[in-house]
Design a protein around this motif. Sequence first.
Motif, PDB file in Angstrom:
ATOM      1  N   HIS A   1      35.052  40.830  39.748  1.00 32.83           N
ATOM      2  CA  HIS A   1      34.960  39.704  40.599  1.00 32.83           C
ATOM      3  C   HIS A   1      36.184  39.327  41.395  1.00 32.83           C
ATOM      4  CE1 HIS A   1      33.143  35.930  42.612  1.00 32.83           C
ATOM      5  NE2 HIS A   1      34.189  35.324  41.924  1.00 32.83           N
ATOM      6  N   ARG A   2      37.240  39.454  40.389  1.00 34.53           N
ATOM      7  CA  ARG A   2      38.672  39.271  41.029  1.00 34.53           C
ATOM      8  C   ARG A   2      39.184  40.221  42.127  1.00 34.53           C
ATOM      9  NH1 ARG A   2      42.247  39.185  36.322  1.00 34.53           N
ATOM     10  NH2 ARG A   2      41.151  37.453  35.802  1.00 34.53           N
ATOM     11  N   ARG A   3      38.483  41.587  41.642  1.00 35.10           N
ATOM     12  CA  ARG A   3      39.014  42.871  42.774  1.00 35.10           C
ATOM     13  C   ARG A   3      38.333  42.642  43.907  1.00 35.10           C
ATOM     14  NH1 ARG A   3      36.830  47.326  40.150  1.00 35.10           N
ATOM     15  NH2 ARG A   3      38.055  46.638  38.554  1.00 35.10           N
ATOM     16  N   ALA A   4      36.837  42.123  43.830  1.00 43.36           N
ATOM     17  CA  ALA A   4      36.214  41.708  45.053  1.00 43.36           C
ATOM     18  C   ALA A   4      36.614  40.664  46.066  1.00 43.36           C
ATOM     19  CB  ALA A   4      34.710  41.622  44.829  1.00 43.36           C
ATOM     20  N   ARG A   5      37.001  39.613  45.289  1.00 44.71           N
ATOM     21  CA  ARG A   5      37.508  38.521  46.189  1.00 44.71           C
ATOM     22  C   ARG A   5      39.126  38.875  46.771  1.00 44.71           C
ATOM     23  NH1 ARG A   5      38.161  33.619  42.017  1.00 44.71           N
ATOM     24  NH2 ARG A   5      40.073  34.462  42.025  1.00 44.71           N
ATOM     25  N   LEU A   6      39.701  39.876  46.124  1.00 43.82           N
ATOM     26  CA  LEU A   6      40.988  40.309  46.756  1.00 43.82           C
ATOM     27  C   LEU A   6      40.851  41.311  47.942  1.00 43.82           C
ATOM     28  CD1 LEU A   6      44.121  40.421  46.704  1.00 43.82           C
ATOM     29  CD2 LEU A   6      43.790  42.450  45.408  1.00 43.82           C
ATOM     30  N   LEU A   7      39.574  42.200  47.736  1.00 47.76           N
ATOM     31  CA  LEU A   7      39.531  43.162  48.657  1.00 47.76           C
ATOM     32  C   LEU A   7      38.879  42.597  50.161  1.00 47.76           C
ATOM     33  CD1 LEU A   7      38.271  46.424  46.711  1.00 47.76           C
ATOM     34  CD2 LEU A   7      40.528  45.858  47.858  1.00 47.76           C
ATOM     35  N   LEU A   8      37.761  41.574  49.780  1.00 39.87           N
ATOM     36  CA  LEU A   8      37.239  40.909  50.896  1.00 39.87           C
ATOM     37  C   LEU A   8      38.140  40.483  51.936  1.00 39.87           C
ATOM     38  CD1 LEU A   8      34.545  40.304  52.175  1.00 39.87           C
ATOM     39  CD2 LEU A   8      34.593  38.007  50.973  1.00 39.87           C
ATOM     40  N   PRO A   9      39.139  39.683  51.701  1.00 42.94           N
ATOM     41  CA  PRO A   9      40.156  39.218  52.824  1.00 42.94           C
ATOM     42  C   PRO A   9      40.951  40.425  53.528  1.00 42.94           C
ATOM     43  CG  PRO A   9      40.782  38.053  50.965  1.00 42.94           C
ATOM     44  CD  PRO A   9      39.685  39.149  50.531  1.00 42.94           C
ATOM     45  N   VAL A  10      41.382  41.410  52.518  1.00 45.55           N
ATOM     46  CA  VAL A  10      42.134  42.500  53.104  1.00 45.55           C
ATOM     47  C   VAL A  10      41.253  43.313  53.957  1.00 45.55           C
ATOM     48  CG1 VAL A  10      43.263  44.711  52.311  1.00 45.55           C
ATOM     49  CG2 VAL A  10      43.705  42.506  50.856  1.00 45.55           C
ATOM     50  N   GLY A  11      40.021  43.778  53.610  1.00 44.65           N
ATOM     51  CA  GLY A  11      39.143  44.374  54.580  1.00 44.65           C
ATOM     52  C   GLY A  11      38.699  43.704  55.916  1.00 44.65           C
ATOM     53  N   ALA A  12      38.751  42.222  55.740  1.00 43.24           N
ATOM     54  CA  ALA A  12      38.461  41.504  56.901  1.00 43.24           C
ATOM     55  C   ALA A  12      39.690  41.499  57.972  1.00 43.24           C
ATOM     56  CB  ALA A  12      38.160  40.113  56.637  1.00 43.24           C
ATOM     57  N   LEU A  13      40.840  41.352  57.254  1.00 46.45           N
ATOM     58  CA  LEU A  13      42.044  41.707  58.267  1.00 46.45           C
ATOM     59  C   LEU A  13      42.244  42.964  58.731  1.00 46.45           C
ATOM     60  CD1 LEU A  13      44.846  39.860  56.317  1.00 46.45           C
ATOM     61  CD2 LEU A  13      44.824  39.976  58.704  1.00 46.45           C
ATOM     62  N   ALA A  14      41.813  44.034  58.050  1.00 46.60           N
ATOM     63  CA  ALA A  14      41.918  45.433  58.495  1.00 46.60           C
ATOM     64  C   ALA A  14      41.061  45.410  59.401  1.00 46.60           C
ATOM     65  CB  ALA A  14      41.800  46.463  57.390  1.00 46.60           C
ATOM     66  N   ALA A  15      39.780  45.083  59.558  1.00 47.35           N
ATOM     67  CA  ALA A  15      38.851  45.280  60.748  1.00 47.35           C
ATOM     68  C   ALA A  15      39.252  44.613  61.915  1.00 47.35           C
ATOM     69  CB  ALA A  15      37.271  44.526  60.243  1.00 47.35           C
ATOM     70  N   ILE A  16      39.768  43.243  61.861  1.00 45.50           N
ATOM     71  CA  ILE A  16      40.068  42.498  62.896  1.00 45.50           C
ATOM     72  C   ILE A  16      41.365  43.480  63.628  1.00 45.50           C
ATOM     73  CG2 ILE A  16      41.517  40.396  63.534  1.00 45.50           C
ATOM     74  CD1 ILE A  16      39.763  39.013  61.309  1.00 45.50           C
ATOM     75  N   ALA A  17      42.202  43.903  62.496  1.00 47.18           N
ATOM     76  CA  ALA A  17      43.519  44.579  63.179  1.00 47.18           C
ATOM     77  C   ALA A  17      43.005  45.978  64.211  1.00 47.18           C
ATOM     78  CB  ALA A  17      44.451  45.111  62.091  1.00 47.18           C
ATOM     79  N   LEU A  18      42.029  46.525  63.583  1.00 47.38           N
ATOM     80  CA  LEU A  18      41.433  47.558  64.329  1.00 47.38           C
ATOM     81  C   LEU A  18      40.743  47.343  65.619  1.00 47.38           C
ATOM     82  CD1 LEU A  18      40.787  50.731  64.066  1.00 47.38           C
ATOM     83  CD2 LEU A  18      38.529  50.213  62.879  1.00 47.38           C
ATOM     84  N   ALA A  19      39.930  46.171  65.525  1.00 47.13           N
ATOM     85  CA  ALA A  19      39.426  45.701  66.822  1.00 47.13           C
ATOM     86  C   ALA A  19      40.389  45.291  67.862  1.00 47.13           C
ATOM     87  CB  ALA A  19      38.288  44.538  66.364  1.00 47.13           C
ATOM     88  N   ALA A  20      41.630  44.679  67.302  1.00 40.88           N
ATOM     89  CA  ALA A  20      42.484  44.323  68.486  1.00 40.88           C
ATOM     90  C   ALA A  20      42.985  45.544  68.673  1.00 40.88           C
ATOM     91  CB  ALA A  20      43.576  43.148  67.478  1.00 40.88           C
TER      92      ALA A  20
END
Length: 131
Positions: A51-70
Amino acid sequence: MNSSDKSFEKRARARYQEAAHNLDPVIAGRLRAARRTALQAAAPQAVRHAHRRARLLLPVGALAAIALAALMIWQPAPRPQNAANNPQASATVEQDNEYLPPGAEKADPGLYQNLDFYSWLAASDSSQTKH
């Protein structure tokens, strides 16, 4: 592995199977309960780590997706090449200008006074070649 090791392994396995079949039901029940308790105590810790790992990966993945889209949306405009800095480009521009008519600012103003004459000349020239 030599033959004595294999025979030792076979004897140990046979004794284990025999002891498991001859085990007192009360002791077997206590062993199963102890095993269940140990597994339940270990499971929440593993779940907490996941659960701790998933909570960390969720914002990191969202940031990566936003950066890729930008990066895909925003692309810098191509810079125009300066003909003075690039001799090959300036030669190409000069060659292109050789075949194009001059612009209105560079042309002789007398050419634009008699445009009807030039259209008549083009029409009569094409009609003479047909006959």
